[in-house]
Scaffold this active site. Sequence first.
Site, PDB file in Angstrom:
ATOM      1  N   ASP A   1       5.945 -16.305  -6.218  1.00 35.57           N
ATOM      2  CA  ASP A   1       6.144 -16.534  -4.808  1.00 35.57           C
ATOM      3  C   ASP A   1       7.084 -17.774  -4.829  1.00 35.57           C
ATOM      4  O   ASP A   1       6.822 -18.842  -5.461  1.00 35.57           O
ATOM      5  CB  ASP A   1       4.879 -16.875  -4.112  1.00 35.57           C
ATOM      6  CG  ASP A   1       4.948 -16.956  -2.779  1.00 35.57           C
ATOM      7  OD1 ASP A   1       5.870 -16.578  -2.171  1.00 35.57           O
ATOM      8  OD2 ASP A   1       3.910 -17.772  -2.239  1.00 35.57           O
TER       9      ASP A   1
ATOM     10  N   ARG B   1       7.978  -8.875  -7.675  1.00 37.66           N
ATOM     11  CA  ARG B   1       7.258  -8.993  -6.720  1.00 37.66           C
ATOM     12  C   ARG B   1       7.778  -7.660  -5.555  1.00 37.66           C
ATOM     13  O   ARG B   1       9.090  -7.518  -5.440  1.00 37.66           O
ATOM     14  CB  ARG B   1       7.627 -10.359  -5.767  1.00 37.66           C
ATOM     15  CG  ARG B   1       6.587 -10.139  -4.380  1.00 37.66           C
ATOM     16  CD  ARG B   1       6.323 -11.632  -3.995  1.00 37.66           C
ATOM     17  NE  ARG B   1       5.420 -11.779  -3.072  1.00 37.66           N
ATOM     18  CZ  ARG B   1       5.203 -12.634  -2.354  1.00 37.66           C
ATOM     19  NH1 ARG B   1       5.740 -14.160  -2.746  1.00 37.66           N
ATOM     20  NH2 ARG B   1       4.245 -12.753  -1.179  1.00 37.66           N
TER      21      ARG B   1
END
Length: 157
Positions: A97, A82
């Site tokens: 996430d 990410r």
Amino acid sequence: MAYLYIGLGTNLGNKVENLNNAIQLITKKIGTVCSLSSYYNTSPWGFSSQNNFLNAAACIETTQTPHTILQLTQNIEQELGRTSKSKNKIYHDRPIDIDLLIYDQVIIQTPDLQLPHPLMHLRHFVMEPLVEIAPTLMHPVLQKTILQLFWECCKHN
């Protein structure tokens, strides 16, 4: 020892592998995974994408503080590819996430960390896996169980 509930999501790459790798790193760096939900295929929330998400929830037994855990989860997200966090409610595709949902019955309201997560009870993709592993868990602010909040979320989604 504290119990931390987290939400996990991924919509890029090998989604099952992304979630499995995140769980392995969480176990290594944060604490023992006491329970892990099934993986749920869900539509993107808050933005348009052709890539559906795979979501899960987990309970972790930890000795780490919430702010330390926030830093560790952000490091894990970066380690798994990410490159940026969502800002100003502008969401985008991401390989992983990790959201902190509830940490015992602690309430934190700081610019970088809010516990319990302020939107969790409005998000079906968070509540469905969470109710699987913690239906009787009490939300520290709303003073309702996760099962009650899940049913309320279902009525509105």
